[in-house]
Design a protein around this motif. Sequence first.
Motif, PDB file in Angstrom:
ATOM      1  N   ARG A 109       0.842  -1.185   0.000  1.00  0.00           N
ATOM      2  CA  ARG A 109       0.000   0.000   0.000  1.00  0.00           C
ATOM      3  C   ARG A 109       0.881   1.240   0.000  1.00  0.00           C
ATOM      4  O   ARG A 109       1.943   1.282   0.651  1.00  0.00           O
ATOM      5  CB  ARG A 109      -0.919   0.019   1.225  1.00  0.00           C
ATOM      6  N   ILE A 110       0.441   2.266  -0.732  1.00  0.00           N
ATOM      7  CA  ILE A 110       1.258   3.475  -0.844  1.00  0.00           C
ATOM      8  C   ILE A 110       1.474   4.120   0.526  1.00  0.00           C
ATOM      9  O   ILE A 110       2.563   4.627   0.823  1.00  0.00           O
ATOM     10  CB  ILE A 110       0.602   4.458  -1.834  1.00  0.00           C
ATOM     11  N   ASP A 111       0.456   4.067   1.396  1.00  0.00           N
ATOM     12  CA  ASP A 111       0.643   4.685   2.718  1.00  0.00           C
ATOM     13  C   ASP A 111       1.510   3.832   3.641  1.00  0.00           C
ATOM     14  O   ASP A 111       1.888   4.278   4.725  1.00  0.00           O
ATOM     15  CB  ASP A 111      -0.693   5.030   3.373  1.00  0.00           C
ATOM     16  N   GLU A 112       1.830   2.582   3.215  1.00  0.00           N
ATOM     17  CA  GLU A 112       2.822   1.786   3.942  1.00  0.00           C
ATOM     18  C   GLU A 112       4.236   2.192   3.532  1.00  0.00           C
ATOM     19  O   GLU A 112       5.179   2.116   4.332  1.00  0.00           O
ATOM     20  CB  GLU A 112       2.635   0.295   3.644  1.00  0.00           C
ATOM     21  N   LEU A 113       4.357   2.601   2.287  1.00  0.00           N
ATOM     22  CA  LEU A 113       5.678   2.941   1.748  1.00  0.00           C
ATOM     23  C   LEU A 113       6.096   4.361   2.105  1.00  0.00           C
ATOM     24  O   LEU A 113       7.280   4.628   2.321  1.00  0.00           O
ATOM     25  CB  LEU A 113       5.675   2.803   0.224  1.00  0.00           C
ATOM     26  N   PHE A 114       5.116   5.268   2.139  1.00  0.00           N
ATOM     27  CA  PHE A 114       5.444   6.687   2.245  1.00  0.00           C
ATOM     28  C   PHE A 114       4.652   7.366   3.351  1.00  0.00           C
ATOM     29  O   PHE A 114       3.518   6.987   3.658  1.00  0.00           O
ATOM     30  CB  PHE A 114       5.123   7.412   0.927  1.00  0.00           C
ATOM     31  N   GLU A 115       5.268   8.404   3.880  1.00  0.00           N
ATOM     32  CA  GLU A 115       4.540   9.379   4.684  1.00  0.00           C
ATOM     33  C   GLU A 115       3.920  10.362   3.692  1.00  0.00           C
ATOM     34  O   GLU A 115       4.630  10.989   2.891  1.00  0.00           O
ATOM     35  CB  GLU A 115       5.495  10.101   5.634  1.00  0.00           C
ATOM     36  N   ILE A 116       2.598  10.483   3.702  1.00  0.00           N
ATOM     37  CA  ILE A 116       1.896  11.316   2.731  1.00  0.00           C
ATOM     38  C   ILE A 116       1.323  12.537   3.441  1.00  0.00           C
ATOM     39  O   ILE A 116       0.657  12.428   4.466  1.00  0.00           O
ATOM     40  CB  ILE A 116       0.750  10.540   2.053  1.00  0.00           C
ATOM     41  N   SER A 117       1.605  13.704   2.876  1.00  0.00           N
ATOM     42  CA  SER A 117       1.111  14.939   3.494  1.00  0.00           C
ATOM     43  C   SER A 117       0.834  15.972   2.418  1.00  0.00           C
ATOM     44  O   SER A 117       1.330  15.871   1.292  1.00  0.00           O
ATOM     45  CB  SER A 117       2.136  15.491   4.494  1.00  0.00           C
ATOM     46  N   LEU A 136      -5.668   7.318  -2.980  1.00  0.00           N
ATOM     47  CA  LEU A 136      -4.221   7.239  -3.165  1.00  0.00           C
ATOM     48  C   LEU A 136      -3.584   6.408  -2.055  1.00  0.00           C
ATOM     49  O   LEU A 136      -2.769   5.521  -2.313  1.00  0.00           O
ATOM     50  CB  LEU A 136      -3.608   8.646  -3.183  1.00  0.00           C
ATOM     51  N   ARG A 137      -3.959   6.683  -0.820  1.00  0.00           N
ATOM     52  CA  ARG A 137      -3.379   5.970   0.325  1.00  0.00           C
ATOM     53  C   ARG A 137      -3.635   4.465   0.238  1.00  0.00           C
ATOM     54  O   ARG A 137      -2.776   3.654   0.561  1.00  0.00           O
ATOM     55  CB  ARG A 137      -3.956   6.512   1.637  1.00  0.00           C
ATOM     56  N   ARG A 138      -4.835   4.097  -0.222  1.00  0.00           N
ATOM     57  CA  ARG A 138      -5.204   2.675  -0.245  1.00  0.00           C
ATOM     58  C   ARG A 138      -4.697   1.942  -1.473  1.00  0.00           C
ATOM     59  O   ARG A 138      -4.758   0.706  -1.528  1.00  0.00           O
ATOM     60  CB  ARG A 138      -6.734   2.551  -0.185  1.00  0.00           C
ATOM     61  N   SER A 139      -4.197   2.675  -2.456  1.00  0.00           N
ATOM     62  CA  SER A 139      -3.723   2.027  -3.683  1.00  0.00           C
ATOM     63  C   SER A 139      -2.449   1.238  -3.421  1.00  0.00           C
ATOM     64  O   SER A 139      -1.647   1.583  -2.535  1.00  0.00           O
ATOM     65  CB  SER A 139      -3.465   3.080  -4.762  1.00  0.00           C
ATOM     66  N   ASN A 140      -2.261   0.173  -4.206  1.00  0.00           N
ATOM     67  CA  ASN A 140      -1.079  -0.680  -4.086  1.00  0.00           C
ATOM     68  C   ASN A 140      -0.126  -0.463  -5.250  1.00  0.00           C
ATOM     69  O   ASN A 140      -0.547  -0.178  -6.376  1.00  0.00           O
ATOM     70  CB  ASN A 140      -1.474  -2.161  -4.066  1.00  0.00           C
ATOM     71  N   VAL A 141       1.154  -0.591  -4.982  1.00  0.00           N
ATOM     72  CA  VAL A 141       2.161  -0.698  -6.040  1.00  0.00           C
ATOM     73  C   VAL A 141       2.935  -1.985  -5.806  1.00  0.00           C
ATOM     74  O   VAL A 141       3.178  -2.383  -4.657  1.00  0.00           O
ATOM     75  CB  VAL A 141       3.118   0.510  -6.071  1.00  0.00           C
ATOM     76  N   ILE A 142       3.295  -2.645  -6.887  1.00  0.00           N
ATOM     77  CA  ILE A 142       4.045  -3.897  -6.796  1.00  0.00           C
ATOM     78  C   ILE A 142       5.519  -3.586  -6.975  1.00  0.00           C
ATOM     79  O   ILE A 142       5.939  -3.012  -7.988  1.00  0.00           O
ATOM     80  CB  ILE A 142       3.560  -4.898  -7.861  1.00  0.00           C
TER      81      ILE A 142
END
Length: 349
Positions: free
Chosen positions: A7-15, A126-132
């Motif tokens: 999940r993108i919010d696992e990879l990054f701090e989003i602000s 965006l936060r819930r989207s996944n990237v492989i």
Amino acid sequence: MEWKAFRIDELFEISATKSGIDKNKLNTKTGNIPYITRTDLNNGINMFVSERQLCGHNIDDGNVITIGLDTQTVFYQEKQFYTGQNIQILKNEYLNKNIASFIIPLLKLQLKKFNWGGNGATLGRLRRSNVILPSKNGKPDYEFMQKYVLNNKEKQNQKLIRYYQQKIDNIILEEDISSLESVEWKEFRIGEICDIKSGLRLTKNNQQDGSIPFIGASDSDNGVTGFISNINDSMDKNLLGVNYNGNVVHSFYHPYTCIFSDDVKRLHLKKKNLENKETYLFIKQIILQQQEKYAYGYKFNTSRMKRQIILLPVDDAGSPNWAYMESYIKNIEAKQIRKILRHLTYTYV
């Protein structure tokens, strides 16, 4: 190599951005701080502004990824910057330019599914989207991403070195080329040395997608404003396209076959054996000196273009010194290529 969905919010701090300054509230005094907007061009940079902005607008730190959700634009920002509205910031401790180069295309793939309907572009989605991503022990393998990008860069560097080395090997230089100040110059009307033809009107609605460059009254991208399949009598090549409307007087050399807007004039040298890239590039710069004259609605139309006086280097007979113009541009090109090669190889070539 193992791959895993994150999940993108696992990879990054989003602000949200710290600045978010409307363009009409910017201190637009020229500076070296990028002002990032939701444009999909120029790494999102709309302009460069002063570091001193209005109180309450803090500058954003570099080494982050910026995302314009509604325009689906994603860029890596290496240095500090300000932004317009609705820009999101992604950062993590592993991020650098190379890792961003690996991840950004994958982020763009996810953003493609966003639209303005029921599946619209929102921060939550965006936060819930996944990237492989490549993974190791269940975590993103940033070391692999770094090495992969560096390896590709090295391959591209070697291709560029071979390309530019071959290019400079094919340039026949006149080592003792005279400076512009030491040659004799004479006045000529553009109509004396060039045949001038118009482009043809082709509205956006009537343009059909294709592979033929369409030349409009632009000051960038070599005048190419689109690629079409339409064919008309303005189709031409190996000439100088000069804007008579829009970005007036700006001009570009077109060695390839293209279609011309009615806002662009087509200039061919009367002596066809002299038509080459170097000569046209020299003339381009000479004509560009007239830009100020044709500002503020004073169009550079065919009759004015024919009468416009320009200065050109001349030979002993008082004729345009085409050989000098060609050699002068070749020498400039060779100097620039040497700079590029030194940058790519870190050695003098």
